[in-house]
Design a protein around this motif. Sequence first.
Motif, PDB file in Angstrom:
ATOM      1  N   VAL A  70       0.833  -1.204   0.000  1.00  0.00           N
ATOM      2  CA  VAL A  70       0.000   0.000   0.000  1.00  0.00           C
ATOM      3  C   VAL A  70       0.871   1.258   0.000  1.00  0.00           C
ATOM      4  O   VAL A  70       0.590   2.225  -0.714  1.00  0.00           O
ATOM      5  CB  VAL A  70      -0.956  -0.008   1.211  1.00  0.00           C
ATOM      6  CG1 VAL A  70      -1.656   1.342   1.355  1.00  0.00           C
ATOM      7  CG2 VAL A  70      -1.990  -1.118   1.058  1.00  0.00           C
ATOM      8  N   ASP A  73       2.345   1.583  -3.534  1.00  0.00           N
ATOM      9  CA  ASP A  73       1.302   1.956  -4.494  1.00  0.00           C
ATOM     10  C   ASP A  73       0.901   3.425  -4.347  1.00  0.00           C
ATOM     11  O   ASP A  73       0.463   4.051  -5.312  1.00  0.00           O
ATOM     12  CB  ASP A  73       0.057   1.081  -4.298  1.00  0.00           C
ATOM     13  CG  ASP A  73       0.185  -0.288  -4.935  1.00  0.00           C
ATOM     14  OD1 ASP A  73       1.212  -0.546  -5.602  1.00  0.00           O
ATOM     15  OD2 ASP A  73      -0.735  -1.112  -4.768  1.00  0.00           O
ATOM     16  N   LYS A 144      -6.749  -3.442  -1.833  1.00  0.00           N
ATOM     17  CA  LYS A 144      -5.668  -4.086  -2.590  1.00  0.00           C
ATOM     18  C   LYS A 144      -5.819  -5.599  -2.555  1.00  0.00           C
ATOM     19  O   LYS A 144      -5.587  -6.280  -3.574  1.00  0.00           O
ATOM     20  CB  LYS A 144      -4.310  -3.682  -2.010  1.00  0.00           C
ATOM     21  CG  LYS A 144      -3.119  -4.151  -2.847  1.00  0.00           C
ATOM     22  CD  LYS A 144      -3.118  -3.479  -4.213  1.00  0.00           C
ATOM     23  CE  LYS A 144      -1.931  -3.917  -5.046  1.00  0.00           C
ATOM     24  NZ  LYS A 144      -1.909  -3.230  -6.368  1.00  0.00           N
ATOM     25  N   GLU A 147      -8.381  -6.461  -5.046  1.00  0.00           N
ATOM     26  CA  GLU A 147      -7.833  -6.289  -6.400  1.00  0.00           C
ATOM     27  C   GLU A 147      -6.981  -7.487  -6.802  1.00  0.00           C
ATOM     28  O   GLU A 147      -6.998  -7.904  -7.970  1.00  0.00           O
ATOM     29  CB  GLU A 147      -6.990  -5.019  -6.441  1.00  0.00           C
ATOM     30  CG  GLU A 147      -6.282  -4.759  -7.758  1.00  0.00           C
ATOM     31  CD  GLU A 147      -5.303  -3.603  -7.674  1.00  0.00           C
ATOM     32  OE1 GLU A 147      -4.231  -3.671  -8.304  1.00  0.00           O
ATOM     33  OE2 GLU A 147      -5.604  -2.617  -6.961  1.00  0.00           O
TER      34      GLU A 147
END
Length: 304
Positions: A70, A73, A144, A147
């Motif tokens: 995270v 990203d 995430k 995803e």
Amino acid sequence: MLRFGLVVLVFIAHSWLPAQAHEVKAPGGLQLASVNAAVAYADGEKLLFGKNADRQVPIASVTKLMTALVVMDSGQSLNEWLEFRKRHIPAPANAYTRIRVGSELKRGDILRIALMSSENFAAYTLARHYPGGYDGFVTAMNDKAAELGMESTVFVDPTGLSVANQASAADLVRLVVAANKYPEIRNYSTTRYFTASFRQPRYRLPFGNTNALVHRDSWGVGISKTGYLSEAGRCLVMLHQFEGRQLVTVLLDSLGTRSPMGDAGRIRRWLSTGNSGTVAAAARDYARQKNEAYAESETSVSSN
């Protein structure tokens, strides 16, 4: 051709990408101390081996690998100095730290010690400085996971101190493969030793990697994260070199400190020779007890 039977049902490998046929290495000879496990090539489409690979279990500080993903990203500068603020909520478990409240360290160094040394205050601090704040960070962790297709995964904190942070071994294979795209995560998680230089006030603290295998060049470890809670047991996720390919090994819930590392060696030996060697009786008893507890819990849930 594999013979169908109980042993295949216990050790059956689960596809970790959608809509793929199941594939399993012949299970004879592979014994692990870990209660739950998954093994796959990073460039493959199926698990080579799974042991309770779809079971949702606490993952302790393995959580920090998602924390790192995270952070990376987000695109936030790794050179920005961040303040270690006093916790705004109590830690879910013992969160001892040597880091002083109010001191500062660069985001990249904070991420490094969170990964290599499993520093809980570091992981917490990364979340506090996320654009959406702490709660926004936890939401991003779960987004995430969705995803990546981690269907058995849930996060409630960025450190792994909460037993409610849970995932399956198969899900964590996906996480390791995704983290492998970032050279910073590869570098930080496999740093052997590091001395962090804080400011306001100025002081230095040494940190060491919690995975002894990163110190062995023969393993070629590319990503590493350990974890421990009493409810989660000893955990290890790792990407390392094996016969010219990158192998992802996920080991969850072992009895002893060295058990996951021993299991990693057993897996490597099994892939090479078809036989892993034996597991200590205490570890077998621990796994049996944990499996019985899981079975009772699942029966209780289904009956309600």
